[in-house]
Design an enzyme around this catalytic site. Structure first.
Site, PDB file in Angstrom:
ATOM      1  N   HIS A  35       0.833  -1.206   0.000  1.00  0.00           N
ATOM      2  CA  HIS A  35       0.000   0.000   0.000  1.00  0.00           C
ATOM      3  C   HIS A  35       0.869   1.258   0.000  1.00  0.00           C
ATOM      4  O   HIS A  35       0.579   2.221  -0.703  1.00  0.00           O
ATOM      5  CB  HIS A  35      -0.915   0.004   1.228  1.00  0.00           C
ATOM      6  CG  HIS A  35      -1.871  -1.151   1.269  1.00  0.00           C
ATOM      7  ND1 HIS A  35      -3.225  -0.993   1.130  1.00  0.00           N
ATOM      8  CD2 HIS A  35      -1.654  -2.479   1.436  1.00  0.00           C
ATOM      9  CE1 HIS A  35      -3.822  -2.184   1.206  1.00  0.00           C
ATOM     10  NE2 HIS A  35      -2.879  -3.097   1.404  1.00  0.00           N
TER      11      HIS A  35
ATOM     12  N   ASP B  69      -5.582   5.746   1.391  1.00  0.00           N
ATOM     13  CA  ASP B  69      -5.890   4.335   1.192  1.00  0.00           C
ATOM     14  C   ASP B  69      -7.312   4.062   1.668  1.00  0.00           C
ATOM     15  O   ASP B  69      -7.772   4.610   2.681  1.00  0.00           O
ATOM     16  CB  ASP B  69      -4.905   3.477   1.983  1.00  0.00           C
ATOM     17  CG  ASP B  69      -4.982   2.012   1.615  1.00  0.00           C
ATOM     18  OD1 ASP B  69      -5.945   1.355   2.045  1.00  0.00           O
ATOM     19  OD2 ASP B  69      -4.084   1.515   0.916  1.00  0.00           O
TER      20      ASP B  69
ATOM     21  N   GLN C   8      12.947  -5.435  -6.452  1.00  0.00           N
ATOM     22  CA  GLN C   8      12.228  -6.099  -7.540  1.00  0.00           C
ATOM     23  C   GLN C   8      12.231  -5.302  -8.840  1.00  0.00           C
ATOM     24  O   GLN C   8      12.424  -5.868  -9.921  1.00  0.00           O
ATOM     25  CB  GLN C   8      10.797  -6.390  -7.100  1.00  0.00           C
ATOM     26  CG  GLN C   8      10.000  -7.260  -8.056  1.00  0.00           C
ATOM     27  CD  GLN C   8       8.808  -7.894  -7.373  1.00  0.00           C
ATOM     28  OE1 GLN C   8       8.963  -8.823  -6.586  1.00  0.00           O
ATOM     29  NE2 GLN C   8       7.621  -7.393  -7.659  1.00  0.00           N
TER      30      GLN C   8
ATOM     31  N   ASN D 231       0.624  -4.857  -7.428  1.00  0.00           N
ATOM     32  CA  ASN D 231       1.887  -4.145  -7.624  1.00  0.00           C
ATOM     33  C   ASN D 231       2.895  -5.010  -8.374  1.00  0.00           C
ATOM     34  O   ASN D 231       3.517  -4.578  -9.340  1.00  0.00           O
ATOM     35  CB  ASN D 231       2.482  -3.733  -6.270  1.00  0.00           C
ATOM     36  CG  ASN D 231       1.673  -2.672  -5.576  1.00  0.00           C
ATOM     37  OD1 ASN D 231       1.092  -1.804  -6.204  1.00  0.00           O
ATOM     38  ND2 ASN D 231       1.624  -2.745  -4.253  1.00  0.00           N
ATOM     39  N   SER D 232       3.061  -6.240  -7.905  1.00  0.00           N
ATOM     40  CA  SER D 232       4.015  -7.146  -8.558  1.00  0.00           C
ATOM     41  C   SER D 232       3.590  -7.473  -9.987  1.00  0.00           C
ATOM     42  O   SER D 232       4.423  -7.549 -10.895  1.00  0.00           O
ATOM     43  CB  SER D 232       4.149  -8.440  -7.750  1.00  0.00           C
ATOM     44  OG  SER D 232       4.860  -8.212  -6.552  1.00  0.00           O
TER      45      SER D 232
ATOM     46  N   GLY E  71      -6.775 -12.519  -1.008  1.00  0.00           N
ATOM     47  CA  GLY E  71      -7.304 -11.231  -1.465  1.00  0.00           C
ATOM     48  C   GLY E  71      -7.890 -11.331  -2.863  1.00  0.00           C
ATOM     49  O   GLY E  71      -8.585 -12.295  -3.204  1.00  0.00           O
TER      50      GLY E  71
END
Length: 528
Positions: free
Chosen positions: A58, A163, A394, A413-414, A432
């Site tokens: 987040h 958020d 990453q 995100n990934s 999720g």
């Protein structure tokens, strides 16, 4: 409890031993002659406040997004806690030196009052997920300090981007009479799918959790199983968590709009359909990770573990041929049980290919360490396999020419970072909305293959989760995207196509650049 805000001098904090440095209160600075991808427009008379939820998945995209707004000359303040600020202090310092009007403001985290161990200011640092309710309590206790902080900010905030899990921001926005825009952290496919299921409730008509059903109203034929749905449709035993999820849903409906880390070329049909059926304002402004547009940006993006030397991973990758290395990461909140991780490791070993496997804390860390030691896995793969036990850079690793596939848990995100790197994906969703994201990758984009996971691993129920994917499944899925046949080349072609689309979207003249301009204009209009 009130925030200690001092914009005139540095502020030192007493931190745990693993954080042997100080947090410095950032000043407003503008140096027009030192620019880093800065917009040429005059300074915008707006002040946006960003309030991220304290978890890596987040915080990271919201900081990236804040940087993009500041580069468009919007005054930006990021509100967070001391230990969270440390992680992105360096990248914000660099933005300030480039001329961006951006700052960090600190609010203390009430760990003691909420019954949380000192030093645990992010979900991934909690010693047990049983403390989630305590963590949410601590977040709620920050409402008054944040209000007091915003009263002292100059210029006066005219928009809050928060958020969606920080629900009391609705009250703060009402108090200051400013628009509240929520950051969802996923994509419009997920938003639309959830909206339809809440309204139509077709998942309740299936007789078994493993029975497939079609989601009506979705562009294309989207089939899911009830066992693959997020927790809001499969409530667990934690009643406080279930109530919190409902509160989040109610709060979402009252927001001025939603900002999404995605781009229209990726999921345009779902963006338009979600706008149509809900009437919500939606701005797709991603992929925001592309705000990190050089090697130093990528290395400084977030500092989770200062003991790692990022350059050694790049040097190791330099020693391998193009598209030969597998990169594996199942996220910062790993929910896979140790027995499942062991099957994953054995599948990697069976490929006989070089790999980087990121093993973050997550669930069952001690058991995994014991297996690695007693089984001799690391010794057997020595030379062709690297295990990163902790945080990995990453966005620095994925675009390397040696990376040929990304085994991912399908966190959004990934997933986006893999898309931006132009790498085919091997999908291993865990919890999720990750099974939704797998549909985006495998069915909508046709840019990856599934390892065969079938059910969500719910928070607090990891012990009851079976091994869903065997080592043979892992090996076969990887070979489907890394081989040298015609089908494998099609995966690589599509990966390159979506990578190019992503970069164009974020550049001046692109769809996400335009949407950010539209949002700024919208808030200017409201302010006027």
């Amino acid at each position: 409890m009130s925030p200690q805000v001092n914009v005139d001098s540095p502020r030192s904090l007493k931190l745990p031993s693993q954080f042997p440095f100080s947090v410095v209160k950032i000043h407003w600075k503008q140096k027009p002659t030192e620019k880093l991808a800065m917009d040429s427009a005059p300074l915008c008379p707006l002040h946006f406040v960003f309030i991220p939820f304290m978890a890596p998945g987040h915080v990271i995209p919201m900081v990236d997004m804040a940087k993009l707004f500041a580069r468009r000359k919007v005054n930006v303040t990021i509100v967070t806690t001391p230990l969270n600020s440390i992680q992105f202090q360096a990248t914000i310092d660099r933005e300030i030196k480039s001329g961006s009007p951006i700052q960090i403001q600190i609010v203390e985290f009430p760990f003691a009052e909420a019954g949380i161990p000192k030093g645990c200011e992010s979900i991934d640092t909690l010693p047990s997920m049983s403390l989630m309710s305590n963590f949410n309590k601590a977040v709620c206790m920050m409402q008054q300090p944040i209000e007091e902080l915003l009263e002292k900010l100059s210029p006066i905030p005219c928009c809050i981007i928060a958020d969606k899990h920080i629900i009391y921001v609705a009250d703060i926005a009402n108090k200051f009479n400013v628009p509240r825009i929520i950051f969802d952290g996923t994509n419009c496919f997920h938003l639309l799918c959830n909206h339809i299921l809440r309204k139509e409730r077709v998942h309740e008509d299936v007789s078994h959790h493993e029975e497939k059903f079609v989601v009506p109203g979705m562009p294309g034929r989207i089939e899911l199983k009830r066992s693959q749905l997020p927790g809001i449709f499969n409530p667990g035993k934690d009643m406080e968590l279930n109530v919190f999820r409902e509160q989040v849903k109610e709060s979402e409906a009252k927001a001025y709009g939603i900002v999404v880390n995605s781009f229209e070329e990726l999921e345009g049909e779902y963006v338009e359909e979600y706008k149509r059926v809900t009437g919500h304002k939606v701005w797709c402004v991603g992929p925001v990770s592309l705000s990190n547009n050089d090697e130093l940006d990528k290395a400084l993006r977030i500092q989770r573990d200062s003991s790692h030397d990022e350059s050694k991973y790049v040097k190791w990758l330099d020693s391998w041929p193009p598209r030969s290395v597998i990169y594996v990461c199942l996220g910062s909140l790993n929910r896979a049980i140790p027995k499942q991780l062991i099957e994953l490791g054995l599948g990697l070993e069976a490929t006989k290919r070089p790999f980087i496997w990121v093993l973050r804390g997550g669930y069952g860390r001690e058991e995994m360490e014991k297996w690695l030691l007693e089984d001799g896995f690391e010794e057997r793969v020595k030379g062709r396999g690297i295990l990163i036990k902790g945080w990995a850079p990453q966005v620095l690793i994925l675009p390397h020419k040696a990376i040929g596939a990304f085994v991912t848990h399908c966190g959004w995100n990934s997933t986006l970072e893999g898309i931006c790197a132009g790498v085919p994906l091997v999908t291993f969703p865990l919890f999720g909305e990750q099974f939704y994201n797998e549909k985006v990758v495998v069915q909508v984009m046709e840019n990856g293959v599934s390892v065969g996971a079938e059910s969500v691993v719910h928070l607090g129920e990891e012990d009851n989760s079976p091994v869903q994917v065997m080592k043979g499944n892992v090996k076969d899925a990887i070979e489907k995207v890394m081989g040298e046949g015609e089908e494998e080349e099609k995966f690589r072609e599509r990966a390159r196509k979506y990578r190019d689309m992503a970069w164009k979207a974020i550049e001046e003249g692109g769809s996400s650049y335009h949407n950010m301009s539209q949002l700024i204009e919208d808030i200017l209009h409201v302010k006027g």
